[in-house]
Write a protein that holds these residues in place. Structure first.
Motif, PDB file in Angstrom:
ATOM      1  N   ARG A  13       0.495  -1.265   0.094  1.00 46.13           N
ATOM      2  CA  ARG A  13       0.444   0.170   0.446  1.00 46.13           C
ATOM      3  C   ARG A  13       0.417   1.221  -0.346  1.00 46.13           C
ATOM      4  O   ARG A  13       1.975   1.112   0.371  1.00 46.13           O
ATOM      5  N   SER A  14       0.971   2.427  -1.174  1.00 46.62           N
ATOM      6  CA  SER A  14       1.897   3.355  -1.406  1.00 46.62           C
ATOM      7  C   SER A  14       0.979   4.681  -0.579  1.00 46.62           C
ATOM      8  O   SER A  14       1.851   5.306  -0.759  1.00 46.62           O
ATOM      9  N   ARG A  15       0.122   5.119  -0.142  1.00 46.08           N
ATOM     10  CA  ARG A  15      -0.849   5.557   0.582  1.00 46.08           C
ATOM     11  C   ARG A  15      -1.601   5.034   1.541  1.00 46.08           C
ATOM     12  O   ARG A  15      -2.690   4.109   1.701  1.00 46.08           O
ATOM     13  N   PHE A  16      -1.947   6.584   2.358  1.00 50.06           N
ATOM     14  CA  PHE A  16      -3.052   6.724   3.122  1.00 50.06           C
ATOM     15  C   PHE A  16      -4.502   6.485   2.192  1.00 50.06           C
ATOM     16  O   PHE A  16      -4.641   7.097   1.312  1.00 50.06           O
ATOM     17  N   ASN A  17      -5.312   5.341   2.785  1.00 57.06           N
ATOM     18  CA  ASN A  17      -6.269   5.541   2.396  1.00 57.06           C
ATOM     19  C   ASN A  17      -7.730   4.819   3.239  1.00 57.06           C
ATOM     20  O   ASN A  17      -7.497   3.591   3.178  1.00 57.06           O
ATOM     21  N   LEU A  18      -8.006   5.799   3.423  1.00 56.45           N
ATOM     22  CA  LEU A  18      -9.373   4.476   4.696  1.00 56.45           C
ATOM     23  C   LEU A  18     -10.566   3.741   3.723  1.00 56.45           C
ATOM     24  O   LEU A  18     -10.987   2.940   4.461  1.00 56.45           O
ATOM     25  N   VAL A  53      13.455  -2.418   7.588  1.00 55.52           N
ATOM     26  CA  VAL A  53      13.055  -1.391   8.155  1.00 55.52           C
ATOM     27  C   VAL A  53      10.850  -1.548   7.807  1.00 55.52           C
ATOM     28  O   VAL A  53      10.880  -1.891   6.524  1.00 55.52           O
ATOM     29  N   ALA A  54      10.779  -1.558   8.410  1.00 50.64           N
ATOM     30  CA  ALA A  54       8.587  -1.685   8.528  1.00 50.64           C
ATOM     31  C   ALA A  54       8.290   0.021   8.950  1.00 50.64           C
ATOM     32  O   ALA A  54       8.244   0.705   9.533  1.00 50.64           O
ATOM     33  N   THR A  55       7.326   0.493   7.222  1.00 46.07           N
ATOM     34  CA  THR A  55       6.324   1.900   8.032  1.00 46.07           C
ATOM     35  C   THR A  55       5.029   1.181   8.021  1.00 46.07           C
ATOM     36  O   THR A  55       5.076   0.608   6.910  1.00 46.07           O
ATOM     37  N   ILE A  56       3.897   1.211   8.682  1.00 42.74           N
ATOM     38  CA  ILE A  56       2.874   1.319   8.770  1.00 42.74           C
ATOM     39  C   ILE A  56       2.041   2.029   9.279  1.00 42.74           C
ATOM     40  O   ILE A  56       2.486   2.851  10.072  1.00 42.74           O
ATOM     41  N   GLY A  57       0.846   2.353   8.686  1.00 46.64           N
ATOM     42  CA  GLY A  57       0.338   3.073   8.058  1.00 46.64           C
ATOM     43  C   GLY A  57      -1.438   2.945   9.014  1.00 46.64           C
ATOM     44  O   GLY A  57      -2.309   2.190   8.964  1.00 46.64           O
ATOM     45  N   VAL A  58      -1.638   3.620  10.628  1.00 43.92           N
ATOM     46  CA  VAL A  58      -2.233   3.126  10.905  1.00 43.92           C
ATOM     47  C   VAL A  58      -3.369   3.400  11.974  1.00 43.92           C
ATOM     48  O   VAL A  58      -2.996   4.963  12.319  1.00 43.92           O
ATOM     49  N   PRO A 130      -0.183   3.851   4.091  1.00 41.37           N
ATOM     50  CA  PRO A 130       0.820   2.899   2.975  1.00 41.37           C
ATOM     51  C   PRO A 130       1.626   1.784   4.370  1.00 41.37           C
ATOM     52  O   PRO A 130       1.618   1.758   5.684  1.00 41.37           O
ATOM     53  N   ILE A 131       1.568   0.652   3.629  1.00 38.39           N
ATOM     54  CA  ILE A 131       2.626  -0.100   4.432  1.00 38.39           C
ATOM     55  C   ILE A 131       3.650  -0.463   3.028  1.00 38.39           C
ATOM     56  O   ILE A 131       3.969  -0.211   2.277  1.00 38.39           O
ATOM     57  N   SER A 132       4.869  -0.580   4.227  1.00 38.62           N
ATOM     58  CA  SER A 132       6.279  -0.755   3.478  1.00 38.62           C
ATOM     59  C   SER A 132       7.284  -1.855   3.697  1.00 38.62           C
ATOM     60  O   SER A 132       7.319  -1.214   5.285  1.00 38.62           O
ATOM     61  N   PHE A 133       8.480  -2.954   3.536  1.00 40.16           N
ATOM     62  CA  PHE A 133       8.655  -3.383   4.337  1.00 40.16           C
ATOM     63  C   PHE A 133       9.802  -3.732   3.633  1.00 40.16           C
ATOM     64  O   PHE A 133       9.486  -4.040   2.011  1.00 40.16           O
ATOM     65  N   SER A 134      11.146  -3.594   3.970  1.00 40.44           N
ATOM     66  CA  SER A 134      12.530  -3.749   3.241  1.00 40.44           C
ATOM     67  C   SER A 134      13.287  -4.552   4.150  1.00 40.44           C
ATOM     68  O   SER A 134      13.281  -4.116   5.137  1.00 40.44           O
TER      69      SER A 134
END
Length: 142
Positions: A13-18, A53-58, A130-134
């Motif tokens: 997921r590349s962006r914030f999306n409700l 590295v992870a970034t998760i939109g919550v 978003p969700i990213s994981f590397s």
């Protein structure tokens, strides 16, 4: 001196999306968020480390949820961290970023997975992106 052995990244997921959100499962169930594969070569790969590295939109929906994020290598937990997520009348949207280091990984192909679970009863938090994981595997000095 370090030498790159492998790298992998996903961004489901590349962006914030409700409108595309989903509820984080209540412990002991888990919501799987992203998976990558890292290959450690047989020769000249030790010592090494895999930097993850992870970034998760919550988004907090009700109460103050305690979200446990975990990273697994080949189905075995290697890292976890917890984040409180507030809801209405306070902060609601969070981009949670964390890093883990997996040292001296044996040669072969490895699957890394990041998950989330809600540890607090009667609360709700959603993944909104978003969700990213590397992952970056490097050979370190001997």
């Amino acid at each position: 001196m370090v030498r790159i052995l492998d790298k992998a990244a996903v961004q489901p997921r590349s962006r914030f999306n409700l409108s595309n959100s989903f509820t984080i499962k209540r412990s002991p169930a888990r919501s799987r968020l992203a998976t990558i594969r890292i290959r450690i070569p047989v020769l000249n790969a030790q010592p090494n480390r895999v930097e993850l590295v992870a970034t998760i939109g919550v988004q907090g929906v009700t109460g103050i949820a305690q979200i446990l994020f975990r990273i697994f290598r080949d189905g075995v937990e290697i890292f976890n961290t917890q984040q409180g997520i507030e809801s209405a009348a306070s902060e609601q949207n969070y981009a949670v970023t964390f890093q883990a280091i997996d040292r001296n990984v044996r040669s072969g192909n490895h699957v890394y997975t990041v998950t989330a679970e809600n540890r607090t009863a009667n609360t709700r938090a959603d993944i909104v992106g978003p969700i990213s994981f590397s992952g970056l595997a490097v050979k370190t000095r001997t």
